[in-house]
Scaffold this motif. Structure first.
Motif, short mmCIF file in Angstrom:
data_model
loop_
_atom_site.label_atom_id
_atom_site.label_comp_id
_atom_site.label_asym_id
_atom_site.label_seq_id
_atom_site.Cartn_x
_atom_site.Cartn_y
_atom_site.Cartn_z
N THR A 1 0.82 -1.29 0.02
CA THR A 1 0.06 -0.10 -0.02
C THR A 1 0.79 1.27 0.12
O THR A 1 0.77 2.22 -0.80
CB THR A 1 -0.98 0.12 1.34
N VAL B 1 2.60 1.65 -3.38
CA VAL B 1 1.59 2.14 -4.27
C VAL B 1 1.23 3.78 -4.21
O VAL B 1 1.41 4.43 -5.13
CB VAL B 1 0.34 1.32 -4.29
N LEU B 2 1.15 3.74 -2.96
CA LEU B 2 0.67 5.43 -2.75
C LEU B 2 1.90 6.32 -3.13
O LEU B 2 1.89 7.49 -3.76
CB LEU B 2 0.51 5.66 -1.06
N ALA C 1 4.15 5.86 -5.25
CA ALA C 1 4.45 5.88 -6.83
C ALA C 1 3.33 6.55 -7.48
O ALA C 1 3.72 7.62 -7.91
CB ALA C 1 4.17 4.44 -7.28
N VAL C 2 2.27 6.62 -6.75
CA VAL C 2 0.76 7.37 -7.16
C VAL C 2 1.34 9.01 -6.86
O VAL C 2 1.07 9.88 -8.01
CB VAL C 2 -0.29 6.92 -6.54
N PHE C 3 1.51 9.22 -5.88
CA PHE C 3 1.93 10.83 -5.19
C PHE C 3 3.49 11.23 -5.49
O PHE C 3 3.68 12.28 -4.92
CB PHE C 3 1.33 10.99 -3.93
N TYR D 1 9.93 7.82 -9.44
CA TYR D 1 9.29 8.06 -10.51
C TYR D 1 9.59 6.57 -10.99
O TYR D 1 8.75 6.25 -11.89
CB TYR D 1 9.99 9.05 -11.35
N ARG E 1 6.95 4.14 -10.19
CA ARG E 1 5.99 4.13 -11.25
C ARG E 1 5.95 3.28 -12.41
O ARG E 1 5.12 2.55 -12.71
CB ARG E 1 5.65 5.62 -11.61
N ILE F 1 3.74 -0.04 -13.13
CA ILE F 1 3.12 -0.15 -14.25
C ILE F 1 3.32 -1.26 -15.27
O ILE F 1 2.42 -1.93 -15.72
CB ILE F 1 3.02 1.17 -15.26
N THR G 1 9.91 -4.04 -2.60
CA THR G 1 8.48 -4.25 -3.66
C THR G 1 8.24 -5.56 -3.60
O THR G 1 7.23 -6.10 -3.28
CB THR G 1 8.89 -3.19 -4.59
#
Lengths: 329, 299
Positions: free
Chosen positions: B34, B37-38, B40-42, B93, B96, B100, B277
């Protein structure tokens, strides 16, 4: 009375498919061809409109295979199955499908015959919706009707199968079959997995539905008392062949074939005089290599030389009573 | 009635969560995933610098040790690379890209492989044989070799990396799906659906698929980790994502040449990020397998 169903000289053979290498080896004589199981051997059967025909026999005698061939789940190797005098293989695809839909099956194990991931509403409603017997808008009402008719509470349509008891699950299976408006039901050991008290309820449901909906039944079971209770006519099978066929009263009072007599003797009874229990001698033979002549001769107390050599044909020995035994000659 | 059935489903879900959380390691894995992912998103909000924007990089800030201040005023927490790029920003970055590629390729391979395997099992006979021999052929190729070949032919881009990973991974799903479907096909509800003349697509996707899902979901989690590793490997070998959008693997690769000159942080921190990860995903995957695989012992 017209015939609802006619099975003409149907045989069904099973064998494992050979791979490319195996087939080459077979051609060169390096390997024997895969063994063939003759699950059904020249079986004929007629079921009249509205009749209940019981099929009995030990496990492995081909009674379930017969049910699946009639239901169109298995293709017969030889012979033909006719519904209302029409042969399915010769009908165009669409109408053959419609005719097949009129024959539905009730399975043995109510826990594996219902999809565990679907709610009752979808289990019962998917097929009639697909076949246009109801519309998406009327589906809930339609499903409720089917559930009520099978003795289920329609308010439970949103539940999963595991939330029901065994008897209720079997009722869901019945409602699912009836939802496509069949006129023939094939019950393959449909009460074998249930408690005796529940068995009686389900059997009575079958009889009620027969009256209400003009249903014809093919009732497959190893349980003689169940078959006696529900059937009009009984067919006894042994190793893929029919050995005797008669009206229910006739068969149970005057069994002709030694195998039928042995089966009836084996029946558990409450009669205190008849406490002796004599099992049929020997094991049921392997369908991979059935005995020559009459399949039953190795276990038959009255076997003669002729039984070892010559196949016994099913022939009429009385009004509506057929038996396949050389002793009748 | 609606509430009754919702509550039973709710209770089953709750039960599953309770069983899942009986393993503290799995919970740790889930928390880590979690967080990752957070992050990477932000990434644009968390990182002090946009590592893709060359205007923000100052070559004078190159190869700064962790903790030194930058000319722009912030601190290089994880140091900087030879271009003066902040490693923390680059890792965020890079995560991400890695996620993906990992999720995207695993999901695509899942869809393709599952459809293939289910169809093979359902059709049966010679067609099934031919289809499964194709799967065997695919699985007999060394994964990296096959992926390298594809990328060498197609050139570098994120899309091509995903394509290459899907092409080498779909067969695993196909085999698992076929195995699960063969067991389910023997159950009577499939026979019932056949005798009700339901269309093939109903039998495949409404009857078979939901009942074959458990082993496939477990495989999916494991394969996400594998896909991320594979992408990192490909990037490290110089055939993965383009240099302008570095993933974790590419960062490790570019730091590799400075390893022995004492500038350890360029390769070390992306390496740790990758390790954490994959470790976290595998922890969760292992727990899911314990709970969903009927062959594995319960709890």
């Amino acid at each position: 009375m017209s015939n609802r169903l006619e099975v003409r000289n149907v045989s069904k053979r099973f064998s494992r498919m050979s791979g490319v290498v195996e087939r080459g080896a077979e051609l060169m004589g390096l390997k024997a061809p895969n063994p063939v199981v003759r699950a059904l051997d020249d079986v004929s059967l007629t079921v009249a409109e509205g009749e209940v025909v019981g099929i009995v026999g030990e496990s492995g005698c081909g009674k379930s295979t017969l049910g699946r061939v009639v239901a169109g789940l298995l293709q017969a190797s030889e012979g033909s199955v006719l519904f209302r005098g029409k042969q399915l293989d010769e009908m165009p695809g669409k109408s053959a499908d419609e005719a097949r839909l009129k024959v539905q099956m009730i399975f043995q194990d109510p826990s594996s015959s219902l999809n565990p991931r679907q709610r009752v509403r979808e289990i019962i409603g998917a097929a009639p919706l697909h076949h246009g017997m109801t519309t998406a808008r009327e589906l809930d009402d339609y499903v409720s009707q089917q559930m009520q008719r099978s003795g289920l509470d329609p308010s439970m349509a949103g539940r999963f199968p595991h939330q029901f008891s065994g008897g209720q699950r079997q009722r869901i299976g019945i409602a699912r079959a009836l939802a496509v408006q069949p006129d023939m039901l094939i019950c393959d050991e449909s009460v074998a997995a249930l408690d005796v008290s529940i068995q009686a309820q389900i059997l009575n449901l079958f009889l009620d539905l027969r009256e209400q909906l003009d249903l014809t039944y093919l009732f497959i079971s190893h349980d003689l008392s169940v078959v006696e209770h529900i059937s009009d006519r009984v067919m006894v099978m042994y190793l893929g062949r029919v050995v005797e066929e008669a009206a229910v009263g006739e068969l149970f009072s005057h069994p002709n074939h030694p195998y039928t007599r042995a089966l009836l003797q084996e029946r558990p009874s409450l009669d205190p005089v008849q406490r002796r229990f004599s099992a049929i001698e020997g094991e049921i033979a392997s369908p991979l290599s059935p005995p020559s002549g009459c399949h039953f001769h190795p276990r038959c107390p009255m076997a003669m030389e002729r039984c070892r050599v010559e196949r016994s044909e099913l022939r009429l020995i009385g009004p509506g009573h057929k038996s396949a035994c050389h002793l009748n000659d | 009635m609606q509430t009754v059935m919702n509550s039973t489903k709710f209770r089953a879900g709750l039960q599953f969560i309770r069983q899942f959380s009986r393993s503290p390691l799995a919970v740790l894995g889930l928390v880590l995933i979690t967080l990752i992912v957070l992050m990477a998103v932000f990434a644009p909000y968390l990182s002090p610098q946009n590592p893709y924007d060359l205007m923000q990089l100052d070559i004078m800030d190159g190869r700064m040790a962790p903790g030194t201040g930058s000319s722009a005023g912030f601190t290089f927490l994880f140091g900087s690379d030879d271009q003066g790029r902040d490693m923390l920003s680059a890792i965020l970055y890079g995560l991400r890209i890695s996620l993906i590629v990992g999720l995207g390729s695993a999901a695509l391979a899942f869809i393709i492989g599952t459809a293939f395997g289910l169809t093979a099992a359902y059709v049966g006979g010679r067609v099934e044989n031919a289809m499964m021999r194709l799967v065997d052929l695919q699985l007999s190729f060394p994964t990296i070799l096959a992926a390298l070949l594809i990328l060498a032919l197609l050139g570098k881009s994120i899309g091509n990396v995903v394509f290459a990973i899907v092409l080498v991974e779909w067969a695993t799903y196909a085999r698992t799906a076929r195995g699960a479907a063969l067991t389910e096909l023997r159950r009577e509800y499939v026979e019932a659906a056949r005798s009700l003349r339901l269309p093939h697509r109903n039998i495949l996707f409404r009857q078979l698929l939901p009942n074959c899902l458990s082993p496939l979901v477990v495989l999916l989690t494991m394969q996400v980790a594998r896909a991320i590793t594979l992408e990192a490997t490909l990037s490290f070998l110089g055939l993965g994502v383009p240099v302008t959008e570095p993933s974790l693997g590419l960062l490790i690769s570019s730091g590799y040449e400075f390893m022995l000159s004492g500038t350890y942080w360029i390769a070390l921190f992306p390496g740790i990020a990758l390790l954490v990860t994959i470790f976290a995903i595998n922890l969760v995957g292992d727990r899911l397998r314990q709970l969903l695989d009927p062959k594995a012992a319960r709890r």
